[in-house]
Motif scaffolding. Sequence first.
Motif, short mmCIF file in Angstrom:
data_model
loop_
_atom_site.label_atom_id
_atom_site.label_comp_id
_atom_site.label_asym_id
_atom_site.label_seq_id
_atom_site.Cartn_x
_atom_site.Cartn_y
_atom_site.Cartn_z
N TYR A 38 0.84 -1.21 0.00
CA TYR A 38 0.00 0.00 0.00
C TYR A 38 0.87 1.26 0.00
O TYR A 38 0.64 2.20 0.76
N ALA A 39 1.89 1.24 -0.86
CA ALA A 39 2.83 2.37 -0.91
C ALA A 39 2.14 3.67 -1.27
O ALA A 39 2.46 4.73 -0.70
N LEU A 40 1.19 3.63 -2.21
CA LEU A 40 0.53 4.86 -2.64
C LEU A 40 -0.32 5.48 -1.54
O LEU A 40 -0.19 6.69 -1.27
N PRO A 41 -1.19 4.72 -0.86
CA PRO A 41 -1.93 5.32 0.27
C PRO A 41 -1.00 5.85 1.35
O PRO A 41 -1.27 6.90 1.95
N PHE A 42 0.10 5.14 1.59
CA PHE A 42 1.07 5.59 2.59
C PHE A 42 1.66 6.93 2.19
O PHE A 42 1.80 7.85 3.02
N ALA A 43 2.01 7.09 0.89
CA ALA A 43 2.60 8.34 0.40
C ALA A 43 1.60 9.49 0.50
O ALA A 43 1.96 10.63 0.82
N ILE A 44 0.32 9.20 0.24
CA ILE A 44 -0.72 10.24 0.33
C ILE A 44 -0.89 10.71 1.77
O ILE A 44 -0.95 11.92 2.04
N VAL A 45 -0.95 9.77 2.70
CA VAL A 45 -1.08 10.12 4.12
C VAL A 45 0.11 10.94 4.58
O VAL A 45 -0.03 11.95 5.29
N LEU A 46 1.31 10.53 4.16
CA LEU A 46 2.52 11.26 4.53
C LEU A 46 2.48 12.68 3.98
O LEU A 46 2.87 13.63 4.67
N ALA A 47 2.00 12.84 2.75
CA ALA A 47 1.91 14.16 2.13
C ALA A 47 0.93 15.07 2.88
O ALA A 47 1.18 16.26 3.05
N ILE A 48 -0.17 14.50 3.32
CA ILE A 48 -1.15 15.28 4.08
C ILE A 48 -0.59 15.68 5.43
O ILE A 48 -0.72 16.84 5.87
N LEU A 49 0.09 14.75 6.10
CA LEU A 49 0.67 15.04 7.41
C LEU A 49 1.81 16.05 7.31
O LEU A 49 2.02 16.83 8.25
N ALA A 50 2.52 16.06 6.19
CA ALA A 50 3.66 16.98 6.03
C ALA A 50 3.23 18.43 6.14
O ALA A 50 4.02 19.29 6.55
N GLY A 51 1.99 18.72 5.79
CA GLY A 51 1.51 20.09 5.86
C GLY A 51 1.42 20.63 7.27
O GLY A 51 1.38 21.86 7.47
N TYR A 52 1.38 19.74 8.25
CA TYR A 52 1.31 20.16 9.65
C TYR A 52 2.69 20.51 10.21
O TYR A 52 2.78 21.04 11.32
N ALA A 53 3.74 20.18 9.47
CA ALA A 53 5.11 20.44 9.92
C ALA A 53 5.58 21.79 9.39
O ALA A 53 5.73 21.97 8.18
N ASN A 54 5.83 22.73 10.27
CA ASN A 54 6.23 24.07 9.85
C ASN A 54 7.65 24.13 9.33
O ASN A 54 8.04 25.11 8.68
N ASP A 55 8.46 23.10 9.61
CA ASP A 55 9.86 23.13 9.18
C ASP A 55 10.07 22.37 7.87
O ASP A 55 11.20 22.24 7.41
N ALA A 56 8.99 21.87 7.27
CA ALA A 56 9.11 21.15 6.00
C ALA A 56 8.66 22.06 4.86
O ALA A 56 7.55 21.96 4.37
N GLU A 57 9.57 22.95 4.45
CA GLU A 57 9.20 23.87 3.38
C GLU A 57 10.25 23.84 2.27
O GLU A 57 10.39 22.86 1.57
#
Length: 337
Positions: free
Chosen positions: A130-149
């Motif tokens: 389930y690599a694709l669902p995992f990548a999508i979840v990670l991408a959504i969660l990344a938006g909550y990290a202020n240091d990931a720009e």
Amino acid sequence: MRVTRDAYFDNLKFLLIALVVVGHMIEPLYDDPWLKPLYVLIYSFHIPLFVLISGYFAKNIGTGDYFTKVISKLVIPYVIFETLYSLFDYWLYDRSQLIFSYFTPYWLMWFFFSMILWKTAMPYMIRIQYALPFAIVLAILAGYANDAEYYASVSRTIVFFPFFLAGYYMDRSWITWLQSPVVKKISALLLLTATVLIAVYSPFVVKEWLYGSFSYESLGHNEWSAGLYRIGVYMLAIIIGGAVMSLTPARPLGMISEMGSNTLYTYLLHGFIVMAITASDIYTWLGTGTTRVLVIPVSLLLTVLLSLSSVRVASAWLVEPGVKRIFKRHSSRTDLG
């Protein structure tokens, strides 16, 4: 042996590189009521679709020269053009200090940097169930990290990686389905509807949502449900991008198809011209109103000129330098072990 090209993808790539150039040219005029809807429409899908196509052509994982090609076709050109853009920026804007920021890609070089990371990660990522669902979840969660720009293009790399992964899994038969008459009619209706809605609601759009390089908090949303906005942006990219894929002609289109095979050159070279134009007084000279729309045909002309085979021949030594001699030969092993 001569490789047979797929006219469909060449046509699509030419369309997308034209939109890249148009988008970069009209960005300084983003607040213009005539051009803002076009800008929003372009950025709603053209980056995800370009990434999807790149993933589709990354199916050679497991071949013996996989990482060799990553270095020769991505890493080395990245270092060359990241250096050139830094030098050009220093000269054009008369900077007080020359800075080479190889881990913070300069402007459009983020795509190359992210591509290096995507291709490096892919042999290991596809081993995950389930690599694709995992990548999508990670991408959504990344938006909550202020240091990931912007540093190391972290945010964009994570945000657009699901499209790269989806492209890898995409089969040519999917495109055949998209090209069916019924789907084409639906796609035309969807694209028309999306265009009208964007034209109406573009004054309320915050364009940074489409870049994939900002945290939710920096965009004014620190609520727990802010990730829903990214899902909405993904859905918009899928709908419009899918419609564009459906409506793109699959037959050879002569010069357009030929120029579609040179998009790498157009991408890397157009930035210098766009920077020079932006630094000049041309945008001020254009004034206001419909006169500014002249930027669009100028952008298309620039795309055509930089996509000519003569430009490819003249600049191949710089864009695709011959570096095979620097690699050692290992006849008994593959790059992936």
